[in-house]
Enzyme design. Sequence first.
Site, short mmCIF file in Angstrom:
data_model
loop_
_atom_site.label_atom_id
_atom_site.label_comp_id
_atom_site.label_asym_id
_atom_site.label_seq_id
_atom_site.Cartn_x
_atom_site.Cartn_y
_atom_site.Cartn_z
N HIS A 478 0.83 -1.21 0.00
CA HIS A 478 0.00 0.00 0.00
C HIS A 478 0.87 1.26 0.00
O HIS A 478 0.68 2.17 -0.81
CB HIS A 478 -0.92 -0.02 1.22
CG HIS A 478 -1.76 1.21 1.38
ND1 HIS A 478 -3.08 1.26 1.01
CD2 HIS A 478 -1.47 2.45 1.86
CE1 HIS A 478 -3.57 2.46 1.25
NE2 HIS A 478 -2.60 3.20 1.78
N GLU A 479 1.83 1.31 0.92
CA GLU A 479 2.68 2.50 1.01
C GLU A 479 3.57 2.65 -0.22
O GLU A 479 3.84 3.76 -0.68
CB GLU A 479 3.51 2.47 2.30
CG GLU A 479 2.68 2.51 3.58
CD GLU A 479 1.74 3.70 3.68
OE1 GLU A 479 1.98 4.73 3.01
OE2 GLU A 479 0.74 3.61 4.41
N HIS A 482 1.69 4.50 -2.78
CA HIS A 482 1.80 5.96 -2.65
C HIS A 482 3.13 6.44 -3.23
O HIS A 482 3.20 7.48 -3.90
CB HIS A 482 1.72 6.37 -1.18
CG HIS A 482 0.35 6.31 -0.58
ND1 HIS A 482 -0.75 6.89 -1.17
CD2 HIS A 482 -0.10 5.75 0.58
CE1 HIS A 482 -1.82 6.70 -0.40
NE2 HIS A 482 -1.45 5.99 0.65
N GLU A 507 -6.21 7.83 -1.25
CA GLU A 507 -5.94 6.44 -0.88
C GLU A 507 -6.30 5.46 -1.99
O GLU A 507 -5.86 4.30 -1.97
CB GLU A 507 -6.70 6.06 0.39
CG GLU A 507 -6.30 6.86 1.62
CD GLU A 507 -4.85 6.67 2.02
OE1 GLU A 507 -4.28 5.61 1.72
OE2 GLU A 507 -4.28 7.60 2.64
N TYR A 650 -10.86 7.07 3.48
CA TYR A 650 -10.35 5.70 3.44
C TYR A 650 -11.43 4.73 2.98
O TYR A 650 -11.15 3.73 2.31
CB TYR A 650 -9.84 5.27 4.82
CG TYR A 650 -8.43 5.71 5.11
CD1 TYR A 650 -7.34 5.01 4.60
CD2 TYR A 650 -8.17 6.85 5.87
CE1 TYR A 650 -6.04 5.41 4.85
CE2 TYR A 650 -6.87 7.26 6.13
CZ TYR A 650 -5.81 6.53 5.62
OH TYR A 650 -4.53 6.94 5.87
#
Length: 715
Positions: A478-479, A482, A507, A650
Amino acid sequence: MAPQKLKKPPQSPPLFTHTPQGLMESTQRLLDRNQALQDRVVKDVSLSNADFKNVLLPFAQDTNEMSLESHIVGFYQAVSTDPALRDASTEAEKKMDDFFIESSMRDDIFQLVDAAFKKQKDDQSLDAESRRLLEKEHKDYIKMGLGIPQGPDRDRFKAIKKRLSDLSITFQKNLNEEQGGLWLAPEELEGVPQDVIEGLKKGENENAGKLWLTFKYPDYLPLQKYCKNAETRHKVFIANENKCNQNVELFKEALILRDEAARLLGYPNHATFRVEDKMAKTPKTVDDFLGDLRVRLAPAGLKEIEALKKLKQDETGSADNYFLWDYRFYDTLMLERYYQLDQNRIAEYFPLSTSIEGMLNIFEQLFGLVFVRVEGKDRADLSETGRGEDIVWHPDVHLFSVWDDEEQGSEFVGYLYLDLHPRDGKYGHAANFNIQPGFINANGTRRYPATALVCNFSKATPKKPSLLKHDEVVTLFHELGHGIHDLVSKTTYSRFHGTSVVRDFVEAPSQMLENWCWTPSQLRSLSKHWSYLTPEYREAWKASAAEGEQQPPEQMPDDLIQSVVRTQHVNDAIFNLRQLHFGIFDMTVHEPSSHAAITKLDASATFNRLRKDISKMDGPEVLGANDDWGHGEATFGHLIGGYDAGYYGYLSSQVYSADMFYSVFKKDPMNGKEGRRYRHTVLEKGGSQDEMQTLEEFLGRKPSPEAFYKELGIA
């Protein structure tokens, strides 16, 4: 691996050589330069000739240049091992915030921006991104109180903005500097994995024989998931909920000041002020979405809790209550017992180092990228000082130069940093930080971005590498999502670069990529049993294995993969009700009926009552505690750090992420053609155009919530 010719990037990585004094001097230099520009524009430009080129463009270009240093100035407080440098970073950020609050309330500059806006807001000779910048900058001045007549109300608004900045910085600093924990006897830790216990500090003197368990993720989460002693879980849970109580008053003060500021601007509350510029547009849209989701999820949540209570009954002989400190333990036990999900066995296939390699390989195939690890002599060669240690802020940090592959043109893309392990004073969760944004220089050349993942995974030991639980694999992916958004973005202005999009969309790209962590082929490609990493680890595995036990297969076997995949939506309703609690609490405290109501509100009691009402799990109140038994809002960094009246994003962005995945990638997650289309249509745009336009261009239609509801089983 990139061809040799790609190894020398056209731009050096940033330097991390600041001293506390140097950081403050750099900050002052940046502010002096910007101050001089403001004064020059006011002196040289009149209302009659004010336009985008002579008012907005000089400020945008100065913001571009300033961001190359200003992001690093604030970054040190999250990652530096030097307390003095962290303090200087905090002080410098306060100084910058105060300066920009003053600057954004200069009426003489607003008059010029307003004149340019009225003249050119519909001017088609301006490119679309520049028109968007003109519109956003004009709106920012209005929202900074320039629509309030000169006088006491405007002065009050300015004072509120400065105080809110101080509150935000102090709140986050308290979280970063948090050093709490509990001394526990070994018998209190029954069930906690041995490698976690071995990593705990051993007590001396009055604490001899005890172990120090911190509230950092690598200690706290395994205890809540595996500790068989319910009283230990209870004790640690309550202590963790009260670990930063100095933030309670800061949080309450921020709520009161936000509400007052919104009313000074003519809004009925802070939520209306904040949501106006997001995709949702109005608090009613948000409240209706959250309310509908709550109604849909509640029956499924109760059903899941009943199943977990039955498991608790089987284990303990009693299950009148299902407590908040039961949540992770029985969820983990259910996955192991009913779904044969052996988290520790699964973790053996996800060494941190090979998991990262596997993830980067997926991004290479999907988006046409190449990641080149920069270490040793290569770091020295890249550094402007000739010292490799100067281009990272800590020896543990990994650095990659990122390129387009040959098919995409072999151009340089930017720098990726990975800071993966906990240490004192470091940011305590997992997040992506932009270090330097990308943009177009005044001379027309491209400035390339640098981005960092800051995480808190356990460190390797001589006997075992750092191993990731599957949920940590999802977090890392997930990170990294980003980070990729930050790297591949191509905007003219740094204001719109990468993840600088509205909060209820930011997100979605990363949430969409989480689906790859539940796809059998990708799980297999990410996996590698830790005993194959080095001869030393192979010997360590042998020493810990049962007599006659065969070395496990190198890649995760099908039965283990299936045990992961079939648990994707187990207890999904409980998880999403937890997210709903956060989102509804956020909207509740930012939508008071009156200013008097927010001054009287007990944020801690509200947080705890809503948690019980929404999550359906019991807290200490059923044991006789008051409603303010814990202060979860005091550690809710999102609501002080930019997600205020925005945490719903989110959940709402899951609507967009599910729609994108199921419409485009579900059949073939590694479709490189669609991956590149997604890169160029969605990620590249950053915030340079309306996010709904970006979504519709990618989907070929308006987004739909059906895939999201279907995925949750509540369609």
